[in-house]
Scaffold this motif. Structure first.
Motif, short mmCIF file in Angstrom:
data_model
loop_
_atom_site.label_atom_id
_atom_site.label_comp_id
_atom_site.label_asym_id
_atom_site.label_seq_id
_atom_site.Cartn_x
_atom_site.Cartn_y
_atom_site.Cartn_z
N GLU A 35 40.33 -4.94 12.29
CA GLU A 35 41.70 -4.50 12.03
C GLU A 35 43.10 -5.75 12.05
O GLU A 35 43.78 -5.46 11.63
CB GLU A 35 41.95 -3.68 13.15
CG GLU A 35 42.85 -2.76 13.05
CD GLU A 35 43.38 -1.16 13.59
OE1 GLU A 35 42.78 -0.65 13.61
OE2 GLU A 35 43.89 -1.23 14.68
N ASN A 36 42.96 -6.38 13.67
CA ASN A 36 44.37 -7.64 13.25
C ASN A 36 44.35 -8.29 11.99
O ASN A 36 44.97 -8.91 11.60
CB ASN A 36 43.94 -8.70 14.32
CG ASN A 36 44.54 -7.90 15.49
OD1 ASN A 36 45.16 -6.42 15.39
ND2 ASN A 36 43.56 -8.17 16.73
N VAL A 37 42.73 -8.49 11.45
CA VAL A 37 43.15 -9.77 10.23
C VAL A 37 43.67 -8.56 8.72
O VAL A 37 43.99 -9.07 7.56
CB VAL A 37 41.38 -9.73 9.26
CG1 VAL A 37 41.27 -10.71 8.17
CG2 VAL A 37 41.16 -11.10 10.34
N GLU A 38 43.31 -7.43 8.74
CA GLU A 38 43.65 -6.62 7.93
C GLU A 38 44.99 -6.50 7.93
O GLU A 38 45.64 -6.14 7.23
CB GLU A 38 43.02 -5.10 8.06
CG GLU A 38 41.44 -5.26 7.69
CD GLU A 38 41.50 -5.34 6.49
OE1 GLU A 38 41.99 -5.50 5.32
OE2 GLU A 38 40.71 -6.25 5.66
N ASP A 98 45.76 -6.76 22.65
CA ASP A 98 47.95 -6.99 22.88
C ASP A 98 48.66 -7.66 21.15
O ASP A 98 49.33 -7.35 20.68
CB ASP A 98 47.94 -8.63 23.76
CG ASP A 98 47.93 -7.81 25.23
OD1 ASP A 98 48.05 -6.47 25.73
OD2 ASP A 98 47.94 -8.86 26.18
N GLU A 99 47.65 -8.26 20.44
CA GLU A 99 47.56 -8.52 19.02
C GLU A 99 47.65 -7.35 18.07
O GLU A 99 48.53 -7.61 17.45
CB GLU A 99 46.76 -9.98 18.44
CG GLU A 99 47.02 -9.95 17.72
CD GLU A 99 46.36 -11.41 16.97
OE1 GLU A 99 45.77 -10.89 15.83
OE2 GLU A 99 45.51 -11.72 17.08
N ASN A 100 46.39 -6.53 18.92
CA ASN A 100 46.64 -5.86 17.64
C ASN A 100 48.14 -4.24 18.17
O ASN A 100 47.99 -4.02 16.75
CB ASN A 100 45.49 -5.14 17.89
CG ASN A 100 45.09 -3.13 17.70
OD1 ASN A 100 45.43 -2.26 17.85
ND2 ASN A 100 44.65 -3.72 16.30
N MET A 102 50.92 -4.61 18.79
CA MET A 102 52.21 -6.34 17.93
C MET A 102 52.08 -5.44 16.18
O MET A 102 52.92 -5.43 16.13
CB MET A 102 52.46 -7.65 18.82
CG MET A 102 53.15 -8.41 17.61
SD MET A 102 52.51 -10.54 18.44
CE MET A 102 51.44 -10.35 16.83
N ARG A 103 50.59 -6.29 15.77
CA ARG A 103 51.07 -5.90 14.54
C ARG A 103 51.12 -4.55 14.91
O ARG A 103 51.37 -4.34 13.23
CB ARG A 103 49.37 -6.71 14.20
CG ARG A 103 49.29 -8.29 14.42
CD ARG A 103 47.73 -8.43 13.43
NE ARG A 103 47.66 -10.24 13.75
CZ ARG A 103 48.45 -10.89 12.99
NH1 ARG A 103 49.19 -10.23 12.21
NH2 ARG A 103 48.05 -12.28 13.02
N LEU A 104 49.89 -3.62 15.06
CA LEU A 104 50.77 -1.82 14.69
C LEU A 104 51.56 -2.08 14.84
O LEU A 104 52.90 -1.20 13.40
CB LEU A 104 49.74 -1.29 15.68
CG LEU A 104 48.13 -0.89 15.15
CD1 LEU A 104 47.44 -0.94 16.75
CD2 LEU A 104 47.55 -0.50 14.26
N ARG A 105 52.80 -2.02 15.44
CA ARG A 105 54.36 -2.21 15.74
C ARG A 105 54.93 -2.87 14.12
O ARG A 105 55.61 -1.94 14.03
CB ARG A 105 54.65 -2.49 17.00
CG ARG A 105 54.20 -1.85 17.96
CD ARG A 105 55.15 -2.45 19.44
NE ARG A 105 55.29 -1.37 20.05
CZ ARG A 105 54.51 -2.13 21.43
NH1 ARG A 105 54.83 -3.10 21.61
NH2 ARG A 105 54.64 -0.63 22.96
N ALA A 106 54.52 -3.51 13.79
CA ALA A 106 54.57 -4.58 12.63
C ALA A 106 54.43 -3.68 11.34
O ALA A 106 55.29 -3.60 10.85
CB ALA A 106 54.61 -5.78 12.88
#
Length: 151
Positions: A35-38, A98-100, A102-106
């Motif tokens: 999901e983070n890659v996407e 944590d990365e997820n 951050m990326r979802l918020r972005a």
């Protein structure tokens, strides 16, 4: 008279539970990393295909941990290597999540910016063709009629 229930959990049971948690965590880490890659590609959060599987695994993980801790006040893993593997996986999961977040918020912020840009364009288009002015009165466009006729 019924015999007293044995509330103690065997060490082998805890080790097996830890192995099960590790497998579950590995699956969750894999899904979250995908999901983070996407998300890193800039896809909107609403178009992600991993959401259902991530939620399913997260729910299973939550239930497994609650069950393990509920039965034995803590998950006492006897095998030191297994205990270290479990802790390492938990730390990896935390970092991936944590990365997820951050990326979802972005992605959500980017979606909000897209929506606002579309709404702004719609408002401008409506304002340009509306027969009503800012005061709500009917406005007729000013026309100029020239009488540039020579006799």
């Amino acid at each position: 008279m019924t015999p007293a229930r044995n509330t103690k959990i065997s060490p082998a049971g805890n080790d097996e539970r830890a192995r099960s948690l590790i497998a579950l965590i590995d699956g969750l880490i894999e899904i979250v990393n995908e999901e983070n890659v996407e998300l890193a590609k800039g896809l909107p959060a609403s178009r992600l295909k991993h959401v259902d599987e991530k939620n399913r695994l997260a729910t299973l993980f939550e239930q497994s941990v609650a069950e393990a801790v509920g039965k034995a006040a803590s998950l006492n893993v006897q095998d030191r290597v297994l205990r270290e593997q479990l802790m390492e996986r938990i730390l990896r999961l935390r970092a991936a999540m944590d990365e997820n977040v951050m990326r979802l918020r972005a992605a959500i912020d980017a979606s909000n910016r897209r929506i606002e840009a579309i709404m702004h364009a719609i408002r401008e288009q409506i304002a340009n063709v509306s027969p009503y002015g800012a005061a709500g009165r009917h406005v007729t466009p000013s026309m100029s009629f020239g009488t540039n006729v020579r006799a």
